[in-house]
Motif scaffolding. Structure first.
Motif, short mmCIF file in Angstrom:
data_model
loop_
_atom_site.label_atom_id
_atom_site.label_comp_id
_atom_site.label_asym_id
_atom_site.label_seq_id
_atom_site.Cartn_x
_atom_site.Cartn_y
_atom_site.Cartn_z
N UNK A 157 0.82 -1.22 0.00
CA UNK A 157 0.00 0.00 0.00
C UNK A 157 0.85 1.26 0.00
N UNK A 158 1.94 1.25 0.80
CA UNK A 158 2.77 2.45 0.93
C UNK A 158 3.86 2.54 -0.13
N UNK A 159 4.15 1.41 -0.77
CA UNK A 159 5.22 1.41 -1.76
C UNK A 159 6.60 1.30 -1.14
N UNK A 160 6.67 1.14 0.18
CA UNK A 160 7.96 0.99 0.86
C UNK A 160 7.74 0.32 2.21
N UNK A 161 8.81 -0.30 2.72
CA UNK A 161 8.71 -0.95 4.03
C UNK A 161 9.02 0.05 5.13
N UNK A 162 8.23 -0.01 6.20
CA UNK A 162 8.44 0.88 7.34
C UNK A 162 8.46 0.05 8.62
N UNK A 163 9.48 0.26 9.44
CA UNK A 163 9.57 -0.47 10.71
C UNK A 163 8.41 -0.11 11.62
N UNK A 164 7.81 1.07 11.39
CA UNK A 164 6.67 1.49 12.22
C UNK A 164 5.48 0.56 12.05
N UNK A 165 5.38 -0.07 10.88
CA UNK A 165 4.26 -0.98 10.65
C UNK A 165 4.34 -2.21 11.54
N UNK A 166 5.56 -2.58 11.96
CA UNK A 166 5.71 -3.74 12.84
C UNK A 166 5.09 -3.49 14.20
#
Length: 200
Positions: A46-55
């Motif tokens: 959805x965001x087009x990039x990985x974010x550690x915040x999603x964890x």
């Protein structure tokens, strides 16, 4: 829509009614993998990039309860009667809540646009029948108890889940197609799940 299915609201009551309440515990295994995958891969897509915040979003009350329930099951912890009763009552409302969720989606959708969309019929056919049936030979080759194969077929044949729609709405992405997919697959799974059970 192919990856994230409705394992909770639909999966639990369907497994409970078709196979029995003792099989519901196996649904939690699917839900754990689903949640980890959703809050990593799903949000990345959805965001087009990985974010550690999603964890951090993995630490939701529902996920913590799933981990807790597996811990209780593995160590055979006996809960007090009032907690068991409360959890049972809470579990019993999953079916009505699922129907309310579907009803809400129906109230906001154009049924004409949904049921005249040929691509949506093709998607529904592939998701609810082709994919589960393609996975059936693989399941039979794996060293798993034969009575768990119907459970897995039910899980593979679940309709589109609500979380992708919720996530797209949060990010301002048009969720019309996803909403239509939820409605179409939810309606057709009333036919396809008994068909899958007959084949298994």
């Amino acid at each position: 829509m192919f990856v994230f299915s409705n394992l909770g609201f639909m999966g639990i009551p369907v497994v409970s009614s078709v196979l029995g309440s003792e099989y519901v515990v196996y649904v939690t295994e699917f839900m754990m993998v689903y949640n980890v995958f959703f809050y990593t891969y799903g949000i990345t897509v959805m965001d087009g990039k990985f974010s550690a915040a999603s964890l951090k979003k993995l630490l939701t009350p529902s996920n913590l309860l799933v981990f807790s329930s597996i811990f209780i099951l593995v160590f055979s912890i006996q809960l007090p009667d009032f907690i068991s009763t409360a959890v049972t009552y809470l579990g019993n409302v999953t079916s009505p809540l699922a129907m309310m969720t579907i009803g809400y989606a129906l109230s906001k959708a154009s049924l004409k646009d949904i049921f005249t969309n040929g691509k949506l019929y093709l998607f529904t056919f592939i998701k609810l029948l082709v994919i589960p049936l393609a996975l059936l030979p693989v399941l039979k080759l794996l060293p798993i108890p034969s009575d768990l194969i119907p459970l897995r077929m039910i899980m593979f044949g679940m309709p589109v889940g609500n979380l992708p729609l919720i996530l797209s709405n949060e990010r301002g992405i048009d969720g019309t197609t996803c909403s239509a997919g939820i409605i179409m697959t939810t309606l057709f799974c009333l036919v396809t799940i008994p068909l899958l059970m007959a084949i298994v």
